[in-house]
Design a protein around this motif. Structure first.
Motif, short mmCIF file in Angstrom:
data_model
loop_
_atom_site.label_atom_id
_atom_site.label_comp_id
_atom_site.label_asym_id
_atom_site.label_seq_id
_atom_site.Cartn_x
_atom_site.Cartn_y
_atom_site.Cartn_z
N GLN A 13 40.51 40.79 47.72
CA GLN A 13 40.92 41.71 48.65
C GLN A 13 42.58 41.64 48.72
O GLN A 13 43.08 42.19 49.91
N SER A 14 42.75 41.06 48.62
CA SER A 14 44.55 40.16 49.36
C SER A 14 45.22 41.01 48.21
O SER A 14 45.11 41.67 47.22
N ASN A 15 46.84 41.74 49.10
CA ASN A 15 47.30 42.63 48.08
C ASN A 15 48.62 42.38 47.07
O ASN A 15 48.74 43.02 46.47
N ARG A 16 48.16 40.67 47.19
CA ARG A 16 49.07 40.60 46.22
C ARG A 16 48.48 40.03 44.80
O ARG A 16 49.10 40.11 43.84
N TYR A 17 46.90 40.51 44.56
CA TYR A 17 46.95 40.16 42.89
C TYR A 17 46.04 41.62 42.68
O TYR A 17 45.52 42.42 42.94
N ASP A 18 46.38 41.59 41.24
CA ASP A 18 45.83 42.64 40.96
C ASP A 18 44.82 42.59 40.04
O ASP A 18 43.67 42.41 38.79
N PRO A 51 44.70 34.11 41.11
CA PRO A 51 45.02 32.88 40.15
C PRO A 51 43.66 32.04 40.35
O PRO A 51 43.78 31.53 39.68
N LEU A 52 42.93 32.50 41.04
CA LEU A 52 41.44 30.90 40.50
C LEU A 52 40.07 31.72 39.60
O LEU A 52 38.61 31.00 39.52
N ALA A 53 41.26 32.90 39.01
CA ALA A 53 39.56 33.27 37.84
C ALA A 53 39.74 32.45 36.79
O ALA A 53 38.11 32.30 36.40
N GLU A 54 40.48 32.09 36.46
CA GLU A 54 40.18 30.85 35.19
C GLU A 54 39.76 29.06 36.15
O GLU A 54 39.85 28.26 35.16
N GLN A 55 39.62 29.21 37.02
CA GLN A 55 39.20 27.96 37.21
C GLN A 55 37.70 27.66 36.71
O GLN A 55 37.13 28.10 36.73
N LYS A 63 34.40 33.91 40.98
CA LYS A 63 35.61 34.06 39.69
C LYS A 63 35.97 35.53 39.38
O LYS A 63 35.21 35.96 39.34
N VAL A 64 37.65 36.15 40.26
CA VAL A 64 37.33 37.32 40.07
C VAL A 64 38.69 37.39 39.76
O VAL A 64 39.74 36.74 39.38
N PRO A 68 46.22 41.40 53.53
CA PRO A 68 48.24 41.17 53.41
C PRO A 68 48.37 39.52 53.36
O PRO A 68 49.27 39.06 53.10
N GLU A 69 47.05 39.12 53.25
CA GLU A 69 47.20 37.54 53.03
C GLU A 69 46.98 37.09 52.02
O GLU A 69 46.49 37.86 50.71
N ASP A 70 47.24 36.01 51.30
CA ASP A 70 47.50 35.25 50.44
C ASP A 70 46.71 34.01 49.75
O ASP A 70 46.66 33.78 49.02
N CYS A 71 45.07 34.76 50.40
CA CYS A 71 43.86 33.43 49.95
C CYS A 71 43.92 33.57 48.24
O CYS A 71 43.89 34.80 47.76
N LYS A 72 43.96 32.69 47.64
CA LYS A 72 44.35 32.76 46.23
C LYS A 72 42.88 32.66 45.66
O LYS A 72 42.18 33.29 44.44
N TYR A 73 41.24 32.53 46.17
CA TYR A 73 41.00 32.89 45.82
C TYR A 73 39.95 34.45 45.71
O TYR A 73 38.94 34.72 45.96
N CYS A 74 40.98 35.28 46.55
CA CYS A 74 40.52 36.61 47.25
C CYS A 74 40.59 37.88 46.40
O CYS A 74 42.00 37.93 46.56
#
Ligand code: SAM
Ligand code: DTB
Ligand code: SF4
Length: 355
Positions: free
Chosen positions: A69-74, A238-242, A233-234, A61-67
């Motif tokens: 495993q967060s359910n916020r990102y596909d 949100p950090l995929a294009e870093q 970078k996954v 449930p956390e929103d760590c932008k690098y991760c």
């Protein structure tokens, strides 16, 4: 600043300008200084090896932008519920057979639920019985949960500060920096060894890297283990294009961590798949003396164990042996055999090349 000044005593009062000045040293001066400190406190050709296993994957449930495993990102990751205890123990046995001395279990949780505790404590007990050191990373812990894990025999708890207090809000909004410090306090209070570090390459400034290391070094007691992760970078996060982090800036971070926390194991952690052998060698010279060993981190790839062993052989590095201290030398033998094989492989390779 005198590049060669020995800094062998432990300090908990580092200022940000002092740390930034270390980052600003000429690269060779910084590395020389870090290597000098490393040699004062450790056998410099020894690296600790740990194996990592994801015991509960994704749907976090956390929103760590690098991760991933967060359910916020596909990210296309298939979630998996908490593994059965026996399956975890089977994986730990395999890790031991590969020569690992520490088994780290990670769960994609904000924090463990009451119903999870009997399972995770059974895992700690079982893994310890195999003669391995135990480490867990399960998210935030209450003091009671930390005490329960300590009672079960947990050796290390990993909970990262991730970045500086100033940059933190750009990366995570669902838990605060103070939440993380409080968990570290509970872990310490329970008598469990602390493993805490962070991630570089997320778009932070040098000042932020200095801020992260300042927080870690100025804890009442330095973490025994300090993982320095380079962002993996996954796609879908949100950090995929870093932008790629400059390799030398990564090595600088390892070196400064070594100088600030002379007696801690500094772990060359996530991101090794993107590092070549020369960069690994520089990281070991700068004071990194721990790695995750085995093909997978939690959900992303890590260099093959054999590749690490071959590099160890080429660099004359030996795996840290905890097994001998315990009078159980099975794991140590396995690892030394693997290194010997790798050394023979190299001799064979060199001879073939010379002909
Ligand atoms: N869910 C628990 C928590 O965050 O407290 C434990 C597991 S979490 C995956 C452990 C750590 O892995 C994070 O704090 C972060 O430092 C690191 N990590 C996760 N994803 C990463 C990535 N893509 N690149 C580098 N490090 C990463
Ligand atoms: C840490 O600092 N790094 C490890 C461990 N602690 C748990 C995790 C790295 C995760 C990398 C991304 C993944 O494989 O999911
Ligand atoms: Fe969840 Fe941990 Fe990933 Fe954050 S780092 S999303 S808490 S698994």
């Amino acid at each position: 600043m005198n590049a060669a000044a020995p800094l062998s005593f432990l300090r908990n009062d580092w200022t940000r300008p002092e740390i930034e000045a270390l980052f600003a040293l000429p690269f060779n001066d910084l590395l020389f200084r870090a290597a000098t400190v490393h040699r004062q406190h450790f056998e410099p050709n020894t690296v600790q090896v740990s194996t990592l296993l994801s015991i509960k994957t994704g749907a976090c449930p956390e929103d760590c932008k690098y991760c991933p495993q967060s359910n916020r990102y596909d990210t296309g990751l298939e979630p998996e519920k908490l593994m059965e205890v026996q399956k975890v123990l089977d994986e730990a046995k395999a890790a031991k057979a590969q020569g690992s001395t520490r088994f780290c279990m990670g769960a994609a949780w904000r924090s463990p639920k009451k119903k999870d505790m009997p399972y995770v404590t059974a895992m700690v007990r079982g893994v310890k019985e195999l003669g391995l050191e135990t480490c867990m990373t399960l998210g935030m812990l209450t003091q009671d949960q930390a005490d329960e894990l300590s009672e079960a025999g947990l050796d290390y708890y990993n909970h990262n500060l991730d970045t500086s207090p100033e940059f933190y809000g750009e990366i995570i909004t669902t838990r605060t920096y103070q939440d993380r410090l409080t968990t570290l306090d509970h872990v310490r209070g329970a008598g469990i060894k602390v493993c805490s570090g962070g991630i570089v390459g997320m778009g932070e400034s040098v000042r932020d890297r200095a801020g992260l290391l300042q927080q870690l070094a100025n804890l009442p007691q330095h973490p025994e283990s300090v993982p320095i992760n380079m962002l993996v970078k996954v796609e879908g996060t949100p950090l995929a294009e870093q932008q790629n982090l400059d390799s030398f800036d990564f090595i600088r971070t390892i070196a400064v961590a070594r100088i600030l926390m002379p007696q801690s194991h500094v772990r060359l952690s996530a991101g090794r798949e993107a590092m070549n052998e020369e960069m690994h060698a520089l990281a070991y010279f700068a004071g990194a003396n721990s790695i995750f060993y085995g093909e997978k981190l939690l959900t992303t790839p890590n260099p093959a164990a054999n590749k690490d062993m071959q590099l160890f052989a080429r660099l004359g590095i030996k795996p840290e042996d905890r097994a001998v201290e315990q009078g159980d030398d099975e794991a140590e033998h396995t690892l030394h055999e693997r290194i010997e094989h790798a050394q023979n492989d190299k001799l064979f390779y060199d001879a073939a090349r010379a002909n």
